[in-house]
Design a protein around this motif. Structure first.
Motif, mmCIF file in Angstrom:
data_model
loop_
_atom_site.group_PDB
_atom_site.id
_atom_site.type_symbol
_atom_site.label_atom_id
_atom_site.label_comp_id
_atom_site.label_asym_id
_atom_site.label_seq_id
_atom_site.Cartn_x
_atom_site.Cartn_y
_atom_site.Cartn_z
ATOM 1 N N TRP A 1 -48.303 14.230 -40.365
ATOM 2 C CA TRP A 1 -49.321 15.232 -40.671
ATOM 3 C C TRP A 1 -48.912 16.615 -40.170
ATOM 4 N N VAL B 1 -46.724 17.925 -42.873
ATOM 5 C CA VAL B 1 -47.547 18.372 -44.001
ATOM 6 C C VAL B 1 -48.145 19.746 -43.693
ATOM 7 N N PHE B 2 -48.685 19.889 -42.491
ATOM 8 C CA PHE B 2 -49.285 21.161 -42.097
ATOM 9 C C PHE B 2 -48.252 22.288 -42.121
ATOM 10 N N ALA C 1 -55.281 18.578 -42.909
ATOM 11 C CA ALA C 1 -54.027 18.151 -42.283
ATOM 12 C C ALA C 1 -53.972 18.413 -40.786
#
Length: 167
Positions: free
Chosen positions: A70, A73-74, A127
């Protein structure tokens, strides 16, 4: 307290504060060029949502580990955010500002999506809490953000349509 979590929260906080300063500068410059703000009544709610989202993360996340998937993703979303900022340049702002007789931006991520910045924000609101292992927090703020963005996107689309008709 875990330093990686605090560093990530500090990064996001400083980024948001910097963006507010950049947006204010751009807004004032656009207004001085004859632009006008549209649908300002929802803006305080949007600011409040983002402030509470970030403040809540400061309360809940400093002692949590970071999920690397995550986090990645961020961080990818941050690269996309930079793409939006670079594409819009001085036209990027946190408000709905319409500059008469200015063409719509159709380059960069705007070739792909009509509102790429909002897509990025949708991803970020989910996210970042997910990176801290806070799925219910991500869900709650995603729903609230969805409500605000529904209002905002309708207002922005109407303002842009009206501006294009007058151009």
């Amino acid at each position: 307290m875990m330093w990686p979590s605090v560093a990530l929260l500090l990064f996001v906080t400083l980024q948001r504060l910097g963006e507010l300063l950049y947006a204010r500068r751009n807004t004032l410059a656009l207004l001085s060029r004859g632009a006008r703000e549209v649908a300002a009544e929802h803006y305080p709610y949007m600011v409040m949502l983002h402030t509470v989202w970030l403040a809540g993360l400061w309360l809940l996340a400093p002692d949590r580990s970071i999920d690397l998937l995550w986090f990645a993703v961020f961080m990818l979303l941050q690269l996309l955010r930079i793409w939006v900022l670079v594409t819009l340049k001085e036209r990027w702002t946190t408000r709905i500002i319409v500059l008469p007789n200015a063409p719509l931006v159709r380059s960069g991520p705007y070739r792909i999506l009509r509102h790429p910045n909002y897509a990025i924000v949708i991803g970020e609101i989910a996210a970042l809490p997910l990176a801290f292992g806070l799925p219910l927090y991500a869900l709650a703020f995603s729903i609230l953000n969805g409500v605000i963005l529904t209002v905002r996107i309708r207002a922005e689309n109407a303002a842009l349509s009206k501006a294009m008709l007058q151009a």
